[in-house]
Write an enzyme that holds these catalytic residues in place. Structure first.
Site, PDB file in Angstrom:
ATOM      1  N   SER A  48       0.862  -1.189   0.000  1.00  0.00           N
ATOM      2  CA  SER A  48       0.000   0.000   0.000  1.00  0.00           C
ATOM      3  C   SER A  48       0.890   1.228   0.000  1.00  0.00           C
ATOM      4  CB  SER A  48      -0.861   0.003   1.263  1.00  0.00           C
ATOM      5  OG  SER A  48      -1.464   1.270   1.451  1.00  0.00           O
ATOM      6  N   TYR A 108      -0.822  -0.969  10.539  1.00  0.00           N
ATOM      7  CA  TYR A 108      -1.005  -1.128   9.084  1.00  0.00           C
ATOM      8  C   TYR A 108       0.207  -0.576   8.322  1.00  0.00           C
ATOM      9  CZ  TYR A 108      -3.457  -1.240   4.587  1.00  0.00           C
ATOM     10  OH  TYR A 108      -3.824  -1.506   3.288  1.00  0.00           O
TER      11      TYR A 108
HETATM   12  N1  LIG Z   1      -8.886  -0.778  -0.409  1.00  0.00           N
HETATM   13  C1  LIG Z   1      -7.817   0.021  -0.342  1.00  0.00           C
HETATM   14  O1  LIG Z   1      -7.944   1.266  -0.369  1.00  0.00           O
HETATM   15  C2  LIG Z   1      -6.429  -0.564  -0.265  1.00  0.00           C
HETATM   16  C3  LIG Z   1      -5.352   0.313  -0.446  1.00  0.00           C
HETATM   17  C4  LIG Z   1      -4.063  -0.197  -0.371  1.00  0.00           C
HETATM   18  C5  LIG Z   1      -3.860  -1.547  -0.160  1.00  0.00           C
HETATM   19  N2  LIG Z   1      -4.930  -2.370   0.013  1.00  0.00           N
HETATM   20  C6  LIG Z   1      -4.652  -3.786   0.248  1.00  0.00           C
HETATM   21  O2  LIG Z   1      -5.347  -4.556  -0.701  1.00  0.00           O
HETATM   22  C7  LIG Z   1      -5.625  -5.841  -0.148  1.00  0.00           C
HETATM   23  C8  LIG Z   1      -7.096  -6.163  -0.347  1.00  0.00           C
HETATM   24  O3  LIG Z   1      -7.850  -5.210   0.383  1.00  0.00           O
HETATM   25  P1  LIG Z   1      -9.357  -4.840   0.036  1.00  0.00           P
HETATM   26  O4  LIG Z   1      -9.463  -3.364   0.126  1.00  0.00           O
HETATM   27  O5  LIG Z   1      -9.812  -5.532  -1.175  1.00  0.00           O
HETATM   28  O6  LIG Z   1     -10.081  -5.396   1.360  1.00  0.00           O
HETATM   29  P2  LIG Z   1     -11.231  -6.469   1.600  1.00  0.00           P
HETATM   30  O7  LIG Z   1     -12.366  -6.259   0.659  1.00  0.00           O
HETATM   31  O8  LIG Z   1     -11.487  -6.413   3.068  1.00  0.00           O
HETATM   32  O9  LIG Z   1     -10.528  -7.830   1.209  1.00  0.00           O
HETATM   33  C9  LIG Z   1      -9.601  -8.457   2.040  1.00  0.00           C
HETATM   34  C10 LIG Z   1      -9.454  -9.875   1.565  1.00  0.00           C
HETATM   35  O10 LIG Z   1      -8.454 -10.513   2.369  1.00  0.00           O
HETATM   36  C11 LIG Z   1      -8.978 -11.722   2.833  1.00  0.00           C
HETATM   37  N3  LIG Z   1      -8.405 -12.114   4.101  1.00  0.00           N
HETATM   38  C12 LIG Z   1      -8.339 -11.420   5.250  1.00  0.00           C
HETATM   39  N4  LIG Z   1      -7.792 -12.156   6.223  1.00  0.00           N
HETATM   40  C13 LIG Z   1      -7.512 -13.368   5.676  1.00  0.00           C
HETATM   41  C14 LIG Z   1      -6.961 -14.572   6.164  1.00  0.00           C
HETATM   42  N5  LIG Z   1      -6.551 -14.679   7.439  1.00  0.00           N
HETATM   43  N6  LIG Z   1      -6.828 -15.619   5.322  1.00  0.00           N
HETATM   44  C15 LIG Z   1      -7.233 -15.519   4.037  1.00  0.00           C
HETATM   45  N7  LIG Z   1      -7.750 -14.410   3.502  1.00  0.00           N
HETATM   46  C16 LIG Z   1      -7.899 -13.348   4.326  1.00  0.00           C
HETATM   47  C17 LIG Z   1     -10.483 -11.505   2.955  1.00  0.00           C
HETATM   48  O11 LIG Z   1     -11.175 -12.737   2.849  1.00  0.00           O
HETATM   49  P3  LIG Z   1     -11.864 -13.561   4.038  1.00  0.00           P
HETATM   50  O12 LIG Z   1     -12.384 -12.577   5.026  1.00  0.00           O
HETATM   51  O13 LIG Z   1     -12.935 -14.338   3.331  1.00  0.00           O
HETATM   52  O14 LIG Z   1     -10.791 -14.444   4.569  1.00  0.00           O
HETATM   53  C18 LIG Z   1     -10.739 -10.664   1.719  1.00  0.00           C
HETATM   54  O15 LIG Z   1     -10.919 -11.484   0.595  1.00  0.00           O
HETATM   55  C19 LIG Z   1      -5.198  -5.782   1.321  1.00  0.00           C
HETATM   56  O16 LIG Z   1      -3.907  -6.339   1.450  1.00  0.00           O
HETATM   57  C20 LIG Z   1      -5.145  -4.287   1.601  1.00  0.00           C
HETATM   58  O17 LIG Z   1      -4.253  -3.973   2.646  1.00  0.00           O
HETATM   59  C21 LIG Z   1      -6.220  -1.920  -0.035  1.00  0.00           C
END
Ligand SMILES: NC(=O)c1ccc[n+]([C@@H]2O[C@H](COP(=O)([O-])OP(=O)(O)OC[C@H]3O[C@@H](n4cnc5c(N)ncnc54)[C@H](OP(=O)(O)O)[C@@H]3O)[C@@H](O)[C@H]2O)c1
Length: 259
Positions: free
Chosen positions: A145, A158
Protein backbone atom coordinates in the site's frame (compact mmCIF):
# COMPACT_ATOMS: atom_id res chain seq x y z
CA UNK A 1 18.57 -18.74 -16.94
CA UNK A 2 16.19 -16.44 -18.87
CA UNK A 3 15.31 -12.97 -17.56
CA UNK A 4 12.08 -12.71 -15.52
CA UNK A 5 9.06 -11.85 -17.66
CA UNK A 6 5.38 -11.32 -16.91
CA UNK A 7 3.44 -14.59 -16.72
CA UNK A 8 0.89 -15.41 -19.41
CA UNK A 9 -2.33 -17.48 -19.22
CA UNK A 10 -0.72 -20.24 -21.31
CA UNK A 11 1.99 -20.63 -18.60
CA UNK A 12 -0.48 -21.92 -15.99
CA UNK A 13 -2.91 -20.71 -13.33
CA UNK A 14 -3.22 -17.36 -11.59
CA UNK A 15 -3.61 -17.54 -7.80
CA UNK A 16 -5.06 -14.70 -5.74
CA UNK A 17 -5.22 -14.63 -1.95
CA UNK A 18 -7.92 -12.47 -0.39
CA UNK A 19 -10.16 -13.14 -3.39
CA UNK A 20 -13.49 -13.25 -1.55
CA UNK A 21 -14.06 -9.48 -1.66
CA UNK A 22 -12.73 -6.11 -2.76
CA UNK A 23 -9.59 -5.85 -4.87
CA UNK A 24 -8.84 -9.59 -4.92
CA UNK A 25 -12.35 -10.55 -6.07
CA UNK A 26 -12.43 -7.89 -8.81
CA UNK A 27 -8.91 -8.80 -9.96
CA UNK A 28 -10.00 -12.45 -10.28
CA UNK A 29 -12.83 -11.39 -12.62
CA UNK A 30 -10.48 -9.09 -14.55
CA UNK A 31 -7.88 -11.83 -15.03
CA UNK A 32 -10.60 -14.27 -16.18
CA UNK A 33 -11.59 -11.62 -18.80
CA UNK A 34 -7.94 -11.64 -19.90
CA UNK A 35 -7.84 -15.40 -20.42
CA UNK A 36 -6.65 -16.68 -17.04
CA UNK A 37 -8.00 -19.51 -14.95
CA UNK A 38 -7.85 -18.19 -11.39
CA UNK A 39 -7.42 -20.06 -8.12
CA UNK A 40 -9.18 -18.01 -5.43
CA UNK A 41 -8.19 -18.23 -1.77
CA UNK A 42 -9.79 -16.64 1.31
CA UNK A 43 -11.56 -17.88 4.43
CA UNK A 44 -15.21 -17.29 3.41
CA UNK A 45 -16.20 -20.32 1.33
CA UNK A 46 -19.67 -19.03 0.35
CA UNK A 47 -18.16 -15.87 -1.18
CA UNK A 48 -15.59 -17.93 -3.10
CA UNK A 49 -18.33 -20.26 -4.37
CA UNK A 50 -20.36 -17.23 -5.54
CA UNK A 51 -17.27 -15.88 -7.35
CA UNK A 52 -16.65 -19.26 -9.00
CA UNK A 53 -20.29 -19.38 -10.16
CA UNK A 54 -20.07 -15.83 -11.55
CA UNK A 55 -16.88 -16.71 -13.46
CA UNK A 56 -18.50 -19.79 -15.04
CA UNK A 57 -15.85 -22.35 -14.21
CA UNK A 58 -12.83 -20.10 -14.73
CA UNK A 59 -12.34 -19.52 -10.99
CA UNK A 60 -11.41 -22.43 -8.75
CA UNK A 61 -12.35 -21.89 -5.10
CA UNK A 62 -9.46 -22.90 -2.83
CA UNK A 63 -10.48 -21.78 0.66
CA UNK A 64 -7.77 -21.35 3.29
CA UNK A 65 -6.71 -19.01 6.06
CA UNK A 66 -3.40 -17.46 4.97
CA UNK A 67 -2.10 -17.67 8.53
CA UNK A 68 -2.37 -21.47 8.36
CA UNK A 69 0.67 -22.70 6.41
CA UNK A 70 -0.58 -26.28 6.06
CA UNK A 71 -4.02 -25.21 4.79
CA UNK A 72 -2.48 -22.79 2.25
CA UNK A 73 -0.02 -25.35 0.96
CA UNK A 74 -2.79 -27.99 0.70
CA UNK A 75 -5.09 -25.58 -1.21
CA UNK A 76 -2.34 -24.72 -3.68
CA UNK A 77 -1.38 -28.37 -4.11
CA UNK A 78 -5.00 -29.44 -4.70
CA UNK A 79 -5.63 -26.76 -7.35
CA UNK A 80 -2.47 -27.67 -9.25
CA UNK A 81 -3.07 -31.42 -9.04
CA UNK A 82 -6.72 -31.19 -10.09
CA UNK A 83 -5.95 -29.03 -13.13
CA UNK A 84 -2.55 -30.54 -13.92
CA UNK A 85 -1.25 -26.96 -14.31
CA UNK A 86 1.25 -24.98 -12.23
CA UNK A 87 0.61 -21.62 -10.62
CA UNK A 88 2.31 -19.17 -12.97
CA UNK A 89 1.10 -15.92 -11.39
CA UNK A 90 0.58 -15.43 -7.65
CA UNK A 91 -1.01 -12.25 -6.31
CA UNK A 92 -0.51 -12.16 -2.54
CA UNK A 93 -3.30 -9.78 -1.66
CA UNK A 94 -4.96 -11.01 1.56
CA UNK A 95 -4.76 -8.27 4.15
CA UNK A 96 -6.55 -6.38 6.85
CA UNK A 97 -6.63 -2.87 8.32
CA UNK A 98 -7.72 -2.04 11.83
CA UNK A 99 -7.69 1.66 12.79
CA UNK A 100 -5.47 2.33 15.77
CA UNK A 101 -3.94 5.12 17.80
CA UNK A 102 -1.42 5.50 20.60
CA UNK A 103 -4.25 6.33 22.98
CA UNK A 104 -6.19 3.14 22.10
CA UNK A 105 -3.31 0.82 21.32
CA UNK A 106 -4.59 -2.74 21.10
CA UNK A 107 -1.90 -5.42 21.12
CA UNK A 108 -4.27 -8.11 19.79
CA UNK A 109 -5.25 -5.96 16.81
CA UNK A 110 -1.58 -5.16 16.17
CA UNK A 111 -0.62 -8.84 16.24
CA UNK A 112 -3.52 -9.82 14.02
CA UNK A 113 -2.41 -7.37 11.33
CA UNK A 114 1.16 -8.64 11.55
CA UNK A 115 -0.08 -12.22 11.35
CA UNK A 116 -2.33 -11.70 8.31
CA UNK A 117 -0.44 -8.99 6.40
CA UNK A 118 3.16 -10.12 6.93
CA UNK A 119 3.12 -13.77 8.04
CA UNK A 120 0.19 -14.58 5.72
CA UNK A 121 2.08 -13.12 2.77
CA UNK A 122 5.23 -15.05 3.70
CA UNK A 123 3.21 -18.27 4.05
CA UNK A 124 1.62 -17.80 0.62
CA UNK A 125 5.02 -16.92 -0.83
CA UNK A 126 6.56 -20.08 0.58
CA UNK A 127 3.83 -22.21 -0.99
CA UNK A 128 4.62 -21.15 -4.59
CA UNK A 129 8.12 -19.66 -4.78
CA UNK A 130 10.25 -22.84 -4.59
CA UNK A 131 8.42 -24.48 -7.53
CA UNK A 132 8.68 -21.29 -9.59
CA UNK A 133 12.42 -21.07 -8.89
CA UNK A 134 12.81 -24.74 -9.84
CA UNK A 135 10.96 -24.12 -13.14
CA UNK A 136 12.92 -20.90 -13.73
CA UNK A 137 9.74 -18.96 -14.47
CA UNK A 138 6.72 -17.39 -12.79
CA UNK A 139 5.49 -14.08 -11.38
CA UNK A 140 4.74 -13.12 -7.79
CA UNK A 141 3.05 -9.84 -6.85
CA UNK A 142 2.83 -8.64 -3.26
CA UNK A 143 -0.01 -6.27 -2.44
CA UNK A 144 1.30 -3.59 -0.09
CA UNK A 145 0.00 0.00 0.00
CA UNK A 146 1.11 3.61 -0.33
CA UNK A 147 0.56 3.53 3.45
CA UNK A 148 3.80 1.57 3.56
CA UNK A 149 5.88 4.48 2.23
CA UNK A 150 5.89 6.20 5.65
CA UNK A 151 4.10 5.97 8.98
CA UNK A 152 0.62 7.47 8.49
CA UNK A 153 -1.76 8.60 11.24
CA UNK A 154 -4.15 5.92 12.63
CA UNK A 155 -2.15 3.20 10.93
CA UNK A 156 0.47 2.19 13.50
CA UNK A 157 0.20 -1.51 12.67
CA UNK A 158 -1.01 -1.13 9.08
CA UNK A 159 1.80 1.22 7.94
CA UNK A 160 4.34 -0.97 9.71
CA UNK A 161 3.10 -4.16 8.01
CA UNK A 162 2.85 -2.54 4.59
CA UNK A 163 6.36 -1.04 4.90
CA UNK A 164 7.57 -4.53 5.75
CA UNK A 165 5.95 -5.93 2.59
CA UNK A 166 7.62 -3.30 0.39
CA UNK A 167 10.98 -4.13 1.96
CA UNK A 168 10.26 -7.86 1.50
CA UNK A 169 9.55 -7.39 -2.21
CA UNK A 170 12.64 -5.22 -2.69
CA UNK A 171 14.84 -7.73 -0.94
CA UNK A 172 13.35 -10.67 -2.87
CA UNK A 173 14.03 -8.92 -6.18
CA UNK A 174 17.80 -9.17 -5.81
CA UNK A 175 17.56 -12.98 -5.61
CA UNK A 176 14.61 -13.61 -7.90
CA UNK A 177 16.13 -11.60 -10.77
CA UNK A 178 18.69 -14.40 -10.99
CA UNK A 179 16.09 -17.16 -11.08
CA UNK A 180 13.75 -16.18 -13.93
CA UNK A 181 10.92 -15.42 -11.46
CA UNK A 182 9.41 -11.92 -11.62
CA UNK A 183 8.52 -10.06 -8.42
CA UNK A 184 6.23 -7.02 -8.29
CA UNK A 185 4.94 -4.84 -5.47
CA UNK A 186 1.46 -3.35 -5.78
CA UNK A 187 0.91 -0.08 -3.88
CA UNK A 188 -2.68 1.11 -4.19
CA UNK A 189 -3.99 4.40 -2.82
CA UNK A 190 -7.61 4.42 -1.60
CA UNK A 191 -9.83 1.90 -3.41
CA UNK A 192 -13.54 1.54 -2.61
CA UNK A 193 -13.87 -1.88 -0.98
CA UNK A 194 -15.37 -3.29 2.25
CA UNK A 195 -12.02 -2.46 3.90
CA UNK A 196 -12.23 1.28 3.13
CA UNK A 197 -16.04 1.41 3.63
CA UNK A 198 -15.19 1.29 7.35
CA UNK A 199 -13.06 4.47 7.15
CA UNK A 200 -14.55 7.55 8.82
CA UNK A 201 -12.05 10.04 7.37
CA UNK A 202 -11.80 11.71 3.94
CA UNK A 203 -10.13 9.47 1.34
CA UNK A 204 -8.53 11.59 -1.41
CA UNK A 205 -8.55 10.15 -4.94
CA UNK A 206 -10.78 7.21 -3.86
CA UNK A 207 -10.86 4.83 -6.82
CA UNK A 208 -13.59 2.36 -7.92
CA UNK A 209 -12.50 -1.24 -7.45
CA UNK A 210 -13.06 -2.03 -11.15
CA UNK A 211 -10.55 0.67 -12.19
CA UNK A 212 -8.07 -0.56 -9.58
CA UNK A 213 -8.30 -4.14 -10.85
CA UNK A 214 -7.65 -2.99 -14.42
CA UNK A 215 -4.61 -0.98 -13.27
CA UNK A 216 -3.25 -4.02 -11.47
CA UNK A 217 -3.86 -6.38 -14.41
CA UNK A 218 -2.23 -3.89 -16.82
CA UNK A 219 0.71 -3.44 -14.44
CA UNK A 220 1.21 -7.17 -14.01
CA UNK A 221 1.28 -7.65 -17.79
CA UNK A 222 3.72 -4.75 -18.19
CA UNK A 223 6.06 -6.19 -15.56
CA UNK A 224 7.49 -3.05 -13.88
CA UNK A 225 8.63 -3.69 -10.31
CA UNK A 226 6.15 -1.30 -8.69
CA UNK A 227 2.49 -0.91 -9.61
CA UNK A 228 1.28 2.24 -7.78
CA UNK A 229 -2.00 4.09 -8.38
CA UNK A 230 -3.87 6.43 -8.63
CA UNK A 231 -0.85 8.07 -10.21
CA UNK A 232 -1.24 11.57 -8.73
CA UNK A 233 -1.91 10.32 -5.18
CA UNK A 234 0.99 7.89 -5.37
CA UNK A 235 3.25 10.71 -6.62
CA UNK A 236 2.22 12.94 -3.67
CA UNK A 237 2.95 10.15 -1.18
CA UNK A 238 6.26 9.38 -2.85
CA UNK A 239 7.16 13.04 -2.35
CA UNK A 240 6.20 12.70 1.34
CA UNK A 241 8.63 9.79 1.49
CA UNK A 242 11.58 12.04 0.73
CA UNK A 243 10.52 14.95 2.96
CA UNK A 244 12.69 15.52 6.05
CA UNK A 245 10.88 14.87 9.36
CA UNK A 246 10.81 18.61 10.08
CA UNK A 247 8.42 18.98 7.12
CA UNK A 248 6.78 15.53 7.02
CA UNK A 249 5.10 15.67 10.45
CA UNK A 250 3.57 19.17 10.13
CA UNK A 251 2.42 18.64 6.50
CA UNK A 252 0.79 15.23 7.04
CA UNK A 253 -0.42 16.13 10.55
CA UNK A 254 -2.16 19.25 9.30
CA UNK A 255 -3.74 17.66 6.20
CA UNK A 256 -5.09 14.76 8.25
CA UNK A 257 -6.06 16.93 11.26
CA UNK A 258 -3.78 14.92 13.53
CA UNK A 259 -1.74 17.96 14.54
N1 LIG B 1 -8.89 -0.78 -0.41
C1 LIG B 1 -7.82 0.02 -0.34
O1 LIG B 1 -7.94 1.27 -0.37
C2 LIG B 1 -6.43 -0.56 -0.27
C3 LIG B 1 -5.35 0.31 -0.45
C4 LIG B 1 -4.06 -0.20 -0.37
C5 LIG B 1 -3.86 -1.55 -0.16
N2 LIG B 1 -4.93 -2.37 0.01
C6 LIG B 1 -4.65 -3.79 0.25
O2 LIG B 1 -5.35 -4.56 -0.70
C7 LIG B 1 -5.63 -5.84 -0.15
C8 LIG B 1 -7.10 -6.16 -0.35
O3 LIG B 1 -7.85 -5.21 0.38
P1 LIG B 1 -9.36 -4.84 0.04
O4 LIG B 1 -9.46 -3.36 0.13
O5 LIG B 1 -9.81 -5.53 -1.18
O6 LIG B 1 -10.08 -5.40 1.36
P2 LIG B 1 -11.23 -6.47 1.60
O7 LIG B 1 -12.37 -6.26 0.66
O8 LIG B 1 -11.49 -6.41 3.07
O9 LIG B 1 -10.53 -7.83 1.21
C9 LIG B 1 -9.60 -8.46 2.04
C10 LIG B 1 -9.45 -9.88 1.57
O10 LIG B 1 -8.45 -10.51 2.37
C11 LIG B 1 -8.98 -11.72 2.83
N3 LIG B 1 -8.41 -12.11 4.10
C12 LIG B 1 -8.34 -11.42 5.25
N4 LIG B 1 -7.79 -12.16 6.22
C13 LIG B 1 -7.51 -13.37 5.68
C14 LIG B 1 -6.96 -14.57 6.16
N5 LIG B 1 -6.55 -14.68 7.44
N6 LIG B 1 -6.83 -15.62 5.32
C15 LIG B 1 -7.23 -15.52 4.04
N7 LIG B 1 -7.75 -14.41 3.50
C16 LIG B 1 -7.90 -13.35 4.33
C17 LIG B 1 -10.48 -11.50 2.96
O11 LIG B 1 -11.17 -12.74 2.85
P3 LIG B 1 -11.86 -13.56 4.04
O12 LIG B 1 -12.38 -12.58 5.03
O13 LIG B 1 -12.94 -14.34 3.33
O14 LIG B 1 -10.79 -14.44 4.57
C18 LIG B 1 -10.74 -10.66 1.72
O15 LIG B 1 -10.92 -11.48 0.60
C19 LIG B 1 -5.20 -5.78 1.32
O16 LIG B 1 -3.91 -6.34 1.45
C20 LIG B 1 -5.14 -4.29 1.60
O17 LIG B 1 -4.25 -3.97 2.65
C21 LIG B 1 -6.22 -1.92 -0.04
Amino acid sequence: MSRPRPARPEDGLAWITGASSGIGRQLALELVERGWTVVATARREAELAALAAEAKGRVIAAPADVTDAQAVSAAVHRAQTETGRPIALAVLNAGTYIHDSAQRFDLDAFSRQVRVNIDGTAIALASVMPAMIARGTGQIAIVSSVAGYRGLPRAIAYSATKAALIAMAESLKFDLDQTGVMINVINPGFVKTPLTDRNDFPMPFLMPVEAAAKRIADGLARGRFEIAFPRRFAAILKLMRILPYALYFPVVGRTTQRR
